[in-house]
Design a protein around this motif. Structure first.
Motif, mmCIF file in Angstrom:
data_model
loop_
_atom_site.group_PDB
_atom_site.id
_atom_site.type_symbol
_atom_site.label_atom_id
_atom_site.label_comp_id
_atom_site.label_asym_id
_atom_site.label_seq_id
_atom_site.Cartn_x
_atom_site.Cartn_y
_atom_site.Cartn_z
ATOM 1 N N UNK A 1 0.919 -1.045 0.000
ATOM 2 C CA UNK A 1 0.000 0.000 0.000
ATOM 3 C C UNK A 1 0.993 1.129 0.000
ATOM 4 N N UNK A 2 1.577 1.888 0.023
ATOM 5 C CA UNK A 2 2.486 2.967 0.098
ATOM 6 C C UNK A 2 1.990 4.117 -0.720
ATOM 7 N N UNK A 3 2.576 5.314 -0.540
ATOM 8 C CA UNK A 3 2.118 6.488 -1.256
ATOM 9 C C UNK A 3 3.155 6.874 -2.289
ATOM 10 N N UNK A 4 2.709 7.345 -3.445
ATOM 11 C CA UNK A 4 3.604 7.773 -4.506
ATOM 12 C C UNK A 4 4.225 9.111 -4.165
ATOM 13 N N UNK A 5 5.343 9.389 -4.805
ATOM 14 C CA UNK A 5 6.024 10.638 -4.564
ATOM 15 C C UNK A 5 5.772 11.648 -5.665
ATOM 16 N N UNK B 1 4.195 3.211 -16.431
ATOM 17 C CA UNK B 1 3.155 2.491 -15.699
ATOM 18 C C UNK B 1 1.800 3.164 -15.908
ATOM 19 N N UNK B 2 0.776 2.546 -15.363
ATOM 20 C CA UNK B 2 -0.577 3.094 -15.471
ATOM 21 C C UNK B 2 -0.750 4.317 -14.567
ATOM 22 N N UNK B 3 -1.950 4.904 -14.615
ATOM 23 C CA UNK B 3 -2.198 6.170 -13.948
ATOM 24 C C UNK B 3 -2.120 6.119 -12.439
ATOM 25 N N UNK B 4 -1.508 7.147 -11.853
ATOM 26 C CA UNK B 4 -1.384 7.244 -10.404
ATOM 27 C C UNK B 4 -2.653 7.756 -9.742
ATOM 28 N N UNK C 1 1.484 2.425 -5.443
ATOM 29 C CA UNK C 1 2.276 1.460 -4.674
ATOM 30 C C UNK C 1 3.279 0.739 -5.566
ATOM 31 N N UNK C 2 2.888 0.457 -6.795
ATOM 32 C CA UNK C 2 3.809 -0.149 -7.756
ATOM 33 C C UNK C 2 5.005 0.777 -7.992
ATOM 34 N N UNK D 1 6.319 -4.128 -8.802
ATOM 35 C CA UNK D 1 7.229 -3.069 -9.222
ATOM 36 C C UNK D 1 8.671 -3.377 -8.871
ATOM 37 N N UNK D 2 8.892 -3.843 -7.659
ATOM 38 C CA UNK D 2 10.238 -4.186 -7.198
ATOM 39 C C UNK D 2 10.850 -5.271 -8.086
#
Length: 350
Positions: A20-24, A53-56, A63-64, A295-296
């Motif tokens: 789950x993390x937040x994009x920068x 990648x796809x839309x944020x 998260x990706x 993503x990793x």
């Protein structure tokens, strides 16, 4: 975006070869990341990586992106990440890849919105014999072949298997059976279709499907469609949604109808909002993917390819079924799985 057991073992069901993390960054933006290896030396000696990648606008892809960024920081890899303006922005995403394809990147990570929208850029990359790592949503095989592109590896959830897990879980939630409706993403989308097909295959015989609709992966659209379905089917017992955002829209429609808890909801993805909805009772179960891991591993695959390693053709990402009994543990472990999973690319980089 893999990847029935007892409740104690249900938390993690990891595919045999391992979102789950937040994009920068803001939606439609780009970001770069690099760093040093754990020994302080730079691991980025084989070239730069580009990821599209796809839309944020969807937290799954936020998260990706975080998974790619963290891997870049850990290994000192210079990576540029560009995201579509929205999850439906096929042409804008294609333009981003085409622009990057003409630059000096030594490997590309692609997460296409559709099976064909990135073909032009992929053809440019293939002409330079640069490795292409495909994550989450597959590039259509015939389209890749026509572009002269060999995909080095594909990393993503086995969406049919994820759907089957949801179908089996619906049987657990509805031991006496009943009518359910399926809510898919964009009509004709390969990922959505595989999840719906898997659900159909995995559900018990006493659970019947009364309607299948497309809600374009959108929460508000799903709310509207679910409201219409409930009016047409007053005895409806459950919904299966092909992603969490639609599942949250369905949960809201059920709440508006005063039927929370009476109509079961299962969705696929594993976003934090969906986990919180499990805790509050709006959603009953989520088949959680791990976009952070996808993503990793996508960046790890590029790192291995640039070092001349032979990559496995396909790697299934881990998945887990999360219910009210296991949601606290899932939230605690997020954005990673709660148990170890196989990562062949990490092994290649040792």
């Amino acid at each position: 975006m893999a990847r029935a057991r007892t409740a104690a073992r249900q938390l993690v069901l990891v595919a045999t070869v391992g979102g789950l993390g937040l994009a920068l960054t803001a939606c439609g933006g780009s970001s770069t990341a690099s760093g040093s290896g754990s020994d302080g030396s730079s691991a980025a000696t084989t070239g730069k990586v580009a990821a599209v990648i796809k839309g944020l606008d969807n937290p799954f892809f936020q998260t990706m992106e975080k998974g790619i960024q963290d891997q870049a920081s850990a290994d000192g890899t210079d990576v540029t990440i560009q995201a579509a303006a929205a999850i439906t922005d096929t042409s804008g995403q294609a333009d981003k890849l085409t622009g990057l394809a003409g630059q000096d990147y030594k490997c590309f990570v692609v997460n296409p919105i559709s099976g064909t929208n990135l073909v032009q850029g992929i053809a440019q990359i293939a002409a330079k014999d640069v490795p292409i790592v495909n994550i989450d949503s597959p590039v259509e095989a015939d389209a890749a072949k026509a572009a002269g592109a060999k995909i080095a590896t594909y990393i993503g959830t086995d969406n049919n298997a994820a759907g089957q897990l949801a179908g089996k879980q619906m049987g657990t939630l509805l031991p006496d059976g009943g009518a359910v409706a399926l809510v898919g993403g964009i009509s004709g989308d390969v990922t959505s279709g595989a999840r719906l097909d898997g659900f159909t295959a995995g559900k018990p015989a006493n659970v019947s499907i009364v309607q299948t609709v497309a809600a374009d992966w959108d929460r508000q659209t799903a709310l509207t469609k679910a409201t219409d379905i409930m009016r047409a089917n007053p005895d409806l017992k459950g919904f299966f949604a092909a992603n969490d955002d639609m599942g949250l829209g369905i949960a809201r429609a059920i709440a508006h109808a005063g039927k929370t808890g009476q109509i079961k909801v299962i969705s696929v993805d594993g976003n934090k909002d969906a986990f919180e909805a499990i805790k509050s009772g709006g959603i009953d179960a989520v088949v959680a993917q791990f976009p952070y891991v996808v993503g990793k591993m996508g960046l790890e695959a590029c790192e291995a390819a640039m070092k001349g390693k032979t990559l496995p053709e396909k790697v299934d990402a881990p998945v887990q079924v999360v219910t009210k009994d296991t949601v606290d543990a899932a939230l605690s472990a997020a954005p990673k799985p709660g148990e170890a999973y196989d990562d062949p690319f990490a092994e290649l980089l040792k």
